[in-house]
Design an enzyme around this catalytic site. Structure first.
Site, PDB file in Angstrom:
ATOM      1  N   HIS A 182       0.831  -1.205   0.000  1.00  0.00           N
ATOM      2  CA  HIS A 182       0.000   0.000   0.000  1.00  0.00           C
ATOM      3  C   HIS A 182       0.864   1.255   0.000  1.00  0.00           C
ATOM      4  CE1 HIS A 182      -3.238  -2.724   0.756  1.00  0.00           C
ATOM      5  NE2 HIS A 182      -4.119  -1.780   1.009  1.00  0.00           N
ATOM      6  N   HIS A 223       0.468  -4.108   9.166  1.00  0.00           N
ATOM      7  CA  HIS A 223       1.907  -4.239   8.959  1.00  0.00           C
ATOM      8  C   HIS A 223       2.621  -3.842  10.239  1.00  0.00           C
ATOM      9  CE1 HIS A 223       2.668  -5.127   4.684  1.00  0.00           C
ATOM     10  NE2 HIS A 223       1.541  -4.463   4.433  1.00  0.00           N
ATOM     11  N   ASP A 227       7.822  -2.346   8.179  1.00  0.00           N
ATOM     12  CA  ASP A 227       7.329  -2.491   6.805  1.00  0.00           C
ATOM     13  C   ASP A 227       7.038  -1.129   6.183  1.00  0.00           C
ATOM     14  OD1 ASP A 227       7.349  -5.142   7.568  1.00  0.00           O
ATOM     15  OD2 ASP A 227       5.205  -5.218   7.954  1.00  0.00           O
TER      16      ASP A 227
END
Length: 276
Positions: A182, A223, A227
């Site tokens: 994302h 996450h 990350d």
């Protein structure tokens, strides 16, 4: 009088759309190879993420500074970060097509998507290498111990893997953590608008939205903080390298696609062998 004014305005828009479409189609006929390769690589990236889910083993959630600082939104509020990402994605797509209607033209849509896909694929290439190197226990709710979605049984046939169970397999994936996909899309879109956009306020707002998206991802426990942090500096470095160092040189994206298809097929054969 008003009807005449609207008719003239509509006529101008139609002529502009027709003119821009003609120009863009001409560019597309010359530059379609890299666009197609970039779209195919999106499937390869999804296939790789699906493959690592077979390797995922749930375990205790790792200690994370972001989890300590940010309050947990909870499973029922996980849609917030997805809603913001959808807004970012759709806004960017619409902006890239605005030259078909508006007079303020600073780029060609085909060329900007060619560049965006190059950034995305280079970042996703590094992402695949990273999450296959080390598999961490997923912090998301469906990836934790006790969830039936945390582990996938070995595939029974090739089609089960190649179809990647879209879209459920994408939404409920596990194991593809470092680094956030994302954030790859978000940062590539924001950086692209920073360079080609014309409204300063929107540029500042876009960076604020990217920061908010980062915090929401961690708060949603989708996450780990690492990350998101890795995505921030990796994507910026990738964009800089591809933009400055590889412009005008032979693109290696098709070779990446072939390489990962070979790796995916090899991994698939191993999984099928282990299941038999």
């Amino acid at each position: 009088m008003a009807a005449l004014y609207l008719a003239r305005g509509a006529s101008k828009v139609v002529r502009r759309i027709t003119s821009e479409t003609s120009v863009e189609l001409k560019i597309l006929s010359e530059k379609w190879q890299l666009l197609l390769a970039g779209i195919v690589f999106q499937y390869v990236h999804g296939l790789a993420a699906r493959g690592v889910h077979y390797l995922h083993r749930p375990g205790p959630t790792l200690q994370d500074l972001g989890f300590m600082i940010l309050p947990e939104l909870g499973k029922e509020r996980g849609y917030i970060s997805e809603t913001l990402f959808t807004f970012i994605f759709l806004s960017f797509v619409l902006w890239t097509f605005h030259p078909f209607i508006l007079q303020t033209k600073r780029f060609y849509t085909v060329l900007i998507w060619r560049r965006v896909l190059s950034f995305l694929c280079a970042s996703q290439f590094l992402r695949i290498v990273t999450f296959y190197s080390t598999q961490l226990p997923g912090p998301n709710y469906h990836c934790r111990e006790g969830s039936p979605l945390a582990r996938l049984p070995p595939p029974q046939n090739v089609a089960e893997v190649l179809l990647i169970n879209f879209p459920r397999g994408v939404i409920y994936g596990c194991g593809d953590l470092i680094f956030s996909s994302h954030m790859i899309f978000t940062l590539v879109f924001v950086i692209t608008y920073q360079k080609y956009g014309s409204i300063r306020f929107i540029k500042m707002l876009a960076w604020c939205i990217a920061i908010a998206q980062s915090l929401l991802i961690v708060a949603s426990r989708k996450h780990y903080s690492v990350d998101v942090v890795v995505a921030w500096y990796t994507v910026n470095l990738v964009v800089f390298f591809v933009d400055k160092k590889l412009t005008g040189k032979k693109n290696l994206l098709p070779f990446w696609i072939i390489f990962f298809l070979i790796c995916s097929i090899t991994r698939l054969q191993f999984l099928l062998y282990r299941a038999s």
